[in-house]
Scaffold this motif. Sequence first.
Motif, PDB file in Angstrom:
ATOM      1  N   ASN A   1      40.964  37.900  55.574  1.00 44.53           N
ATOM      2  CA  ASN A   1      42.133  37.146  55.029  1.00 44.53           C
ATOM      3  C   ASN A   1      41.267  36.021  54.045  1.00 44.53           C
ATOM      4  O   ASN A   1      40.749  35.003  54.651  1.00 44.53           O
ATOM      5  N   THR A   2      41.647  35.914  52.661  1.00 45.14           N
ATOM      6  CA  THR A   2      41.368  34.664  51.977  1.00 45.14           C
ATOM      7  C   THR A   2      42.125  34.230  50.960  1.00 45.14           C
ATOM      8  O   THR A   2      41.895  34.529  49.750  1.00 45.14           O
ATOM      9  N   PRO A   3      43.633  33.947  51.356  1.00 49.35           N
ATOM     10  CA  PRO A   3      44.228  33.550  50.325  1.00 49.35           C
ATOM     11  C   PRO A   3      43.986  32.496  49.393  1.00 49.35           C
ATOM     12  O   PRO A   3      43.026  31.539  50.060  1.00 49.35           O
ATOM     13  N   GLY A   4      44.650  32.145  48.458  1.00 50.57           N
ATOM     14  CA  GLY A   4      44.417  31.181  47.647  1.00 50.57           C
ATOM     15  C   GLY A   4      44.504  31.665  46.080  1.00 50.57           C
ATOM     16  O   GLY A   4      45.252  31.088  45.313  1.00 50.57           O
ATOM     17  N   HIS A   5      43.885  32.605  45.724  1.00 49.12           N
ATOM     18  CA  HIS A   5      43.877  33.123  44.524  1.00 49.12           C
ATOM     19  C   HIS A   5      45.073  33.857  44.348  1.00 49.12           C
ATOM     20  O   HIS A   5      45.771  33.687  43.369  1.00 49.12           O
ATOM     21  N   THR A   6      45.301  34.779  45.440  1.00 50.08           N
ATOM     22  CA  THR A   6      46.595  35.134  45.565  1.00 50.08           C
ATOM     23  C   THR A   6      47.141  35.157  47.062  1.00 50.08           C
ATOM     24  O   THR A   6      46.094  34.950  47.679  1.00 50.08           O
ATOM     25  N   ILE A   7      48.133  35.447  47.396  1.00 46.15           N
ATOM     26  CA  ILE A   7      48.477  35.174  48.924  1.00 46.15           C
ATOM     27  C   ILE A   7      47.890  36.313  49.789  1.00 46.15           C
ATOM     28  O   ILE A   7      47.556  36.207  50.863  1.00 46.15           O
ATOM     29  N   GLY A   8      47.601  37.615  49.077  1.00 48.06           N
ATOM     30  CA  GLY A   8      47.007  38.587  49.947  1.00 48.06           C
ATOM     31  C   GLY A   8      45.244  38.806  49.560  1.00 48.06           C
ATOM     32  O   GLY A   8      44.972  40.006  49.819  1.00 48.06           O
ATOM     33  N   SER A   9      44.809  38.025  48.825  1.00 53.75           N
ATOM     34  CA  SER A   9      43.478  38.085  48.522  1.00 53.75           C
ATOM     35  C   SER A   9      42.549  38.381  49.746  1.00 53.75           C
ATOM     36  O   SER A   9      42.855  37.949  51.003  1.00 53.75           O
ATOM     37  N   LYS A  10      41.864  39.409  49.678  1.00 48.04           N
ATOM     38  CA  LYS A  10      40.948  39.859  50.792  1.00 48.04           C
ATOM     39  C   LYS A  10      39.434  39.895  50.420  1.00 48.04           C
ATOM     40  O   LYS A  10      39.034  40.191  49.164  1.00 48.04           O
ATOM     41  N   CYS A  11      38.535  39.394  51.421  1.00 44.44           N
ATOM     42  CA  CYS A  11      36.981  39.588  51.108  1.00 44.44           C
ATOM     43  C   CYS A  11      36.551  40.598  52.310  1.00 44.44           C
ATOM     44  O   CYS A  11      37.151  40.893  53.175  1.00 44.44           O
ATOM     45  N   PHE A  12      35.508  41.364  51.720  1.00 41.27           N
ATOM     46  CA  PHE A  12      35.056  42.607  52.665  1.00 41.27           C
ATOM     47  C   PHE A  12      33.705  42.428  52.798  1.00 41.27           C
ATOM     48  O   PHE A  12      32.927  42.177  52.251  1.00 41.27           O
ATOM     49  N   TYR A  13      33.300  42.380  54.297  1.00 45.28           N
ATOM     50  CA  TYR A  13      31.977  41.999  54.688  1.00 45.28           C
ATOM     51  C   TYR A  13      31.449  43.310  55.578  1.00 45.28           C
ATOM     52  O   TYR A  13      32.036  43.906  56.515  1.00 45.28           O
ATOM     53  N   ASN A  14      30.060  43.645  55.075  1.00 44.56           N
ATOM     54  CA  ASN A  14      29.457  44.593  55.695  1.00 44.56           C
ATOM     55  C   ASN A  14      28.149  44.020  56.667  1.00 44.56           C
ATOM     56  O   ASN A  14      27.245  43.332  55.781  1.00 44.56           O
ATOM     57  N   LYS A  15      28.182  43.785  57.590  1.00 47.13           N
ATOM     58  CA  LYS A  15      27.318  43.029  58.607  1.00 47.13           C
ATOM     59  C   LYS A  15      25.925  43.661  58.471  1.00 47.13           C
ATOM     60  O   LYS A  15      24.940  43.038  58.265  1.00 47.13           O
TER      61      LYS A  15
ATOM     62  N   THR B   1      40.719  44.204  46.104  1.00 43.47           N
ATOM     63  CA  THR B   1      40.671  42.960  46.665  1.00 43.47           C
ATOM     64  C   THR B   1      41.842  42.172  46.695  1.00 43.47           C
ATOM     65  O   THR B   1      42.177  40.989  47.462  1.00 43.47           O
ATOM     66  N   HIS B   2      42.654  42.283  45.503  1.00 43.19           N
ATOM     67  CA  HIS B   2      43.917  41.718  45.243  1.00 43.19           C
ATOM     68  C   HIS B   2      44.667  42.535  44.207  1.00 43.19           C
ATOM     69  O   HIS B   2      44.174  43.263  43.600  1.00 43.19           O
ATOM     70  N   GLY B   3      45.679  41.762  43.878  1.00 43.28           N
ATOM     71  CA  GLY B   3      46.873  42.557  43.045  1.00 43.28           C
ATOM     72  C   GLY B   3      46.969  42.537  41.468  1.00 43.28           C
ATOM     73  O   GLY B   3      47.798  42.613  41.159  1.00 43.28           O
ATOM     74  N   HIS B   4      45.830  41.399  41.031  1.00 38.28           N
ATOM     75  CA  HIS B   4      46.119  41.329  39.734  1.00 38.28           C
ATOM     76  C   HIS B   4      45.831  42.522  38.750  1.00 38.28           C
ATOM     77  O   HIS B   4      45.079  43.135  39.134  1.00 38.28           O
TER      78      HIS B   4
ATOM     79  N   GLY C   1      35.883  39.748  45.345  1.00 39.42           N
ATOM     80  CA  GLY C   1      37.169  39.420  44.429  1.00 39.42           C
ATOM     81  C   GLY C   1      37.201  38.365  43.857  1.00 39.42           C
ATOM     82  O   GLY C   1      35.909  37.760  43.235  1.00 39.42           O
ATOM     83  N   ASP C   2      38.326  37.798  43.503  1.00 41.74           N
ATOM     84  CA  ASP C   2      38.157  36.599  42.717  1.00 41.74           C
ATOM     85  C   ASP C   2      38.327  35.148  43.641  1.00 41.74           C
ATOM     86  O   ASP C   2      38.766  34.060  43.232  1.00 41.74           O
ATOM     87  N   THR C   3      38.135  35.505  44.840  1.00 38.44           N
ATOM     88  CA  THR C   3      38.324  34.253  45.708  1.00 38.44           C
ATOM     89  C   THR C   3      36.915  33.329  45.690  1.00 38.44           C
ATOM     90  O   THR C   3      36.961  32.137  45.370  1.00 38.44           O
TER      91      THR C   3
END
Length: 208
Positions: free
Chosen positions: A125-139, A55-58, A147-149
């Motif tokens: 794309n959901t930047p803010g916590h890190t620049i490359g933070s991503k969320c993943f949605y299954n419809k 989800t991100h790189g921490h 992640g940490d967003t």
Amino acid sequence: MKIKAFPLGLYQTNSYLVWNENNEATLFDCGDPKIQKIQTFLTEHNLVLKNIILTHGHGDHIGGINEAVKLFPNVKVYIGEEDEEFLTNSEYSLSKGIHGFDFKYTGNYTLLKEGDSIFGFDVINTPGHTIGSKCFYNKEARIMISGDTLFRRSYGRYDLPTGSLSQLQQSLKKICENYPEDTIVYSGHTDPTTIGEEKRVLKSQRMI
């Protein structure tokens, strides 16, 4: 689609194992090298691990991927394209403080961007916590891996490298306005919640 959480490491970061009716599995985040419980679960349920999606790189989300790739050499690793440097730069990943050593990922990986689809999940794309933070949605399953967003009753820090309050606010607004309120949200560090529930909390906090 089935999902199971495995809290790993000092920060008890949630790694989520998701699998389908074909016994194919994907792991979202892998923050600690001690992944024996995940390995045992995969074996007991005859699951084949196909992907690790970050989800991100921490460090508390990526710190176990070297071990995982050793155990599952055919697994594919994915990370948001803007967080690529986190895989090898411990000043970004904060791995020294989290794990006590400078973490570097030594294997192959594929970069993700908004609009991609992986294992039935849309990449957001959901930047803010890190620049490359991503969320993943299954419809189909109405679930989101955040992640940490977005947490239950809270949201990720924005005072770490590449973090941004304004970007986080925009990302939270994006999630709340564009996805169904009954979507179940599985975050990096708290219990599951729903978008509708957190939308009301975020509005009261004036974050959206």
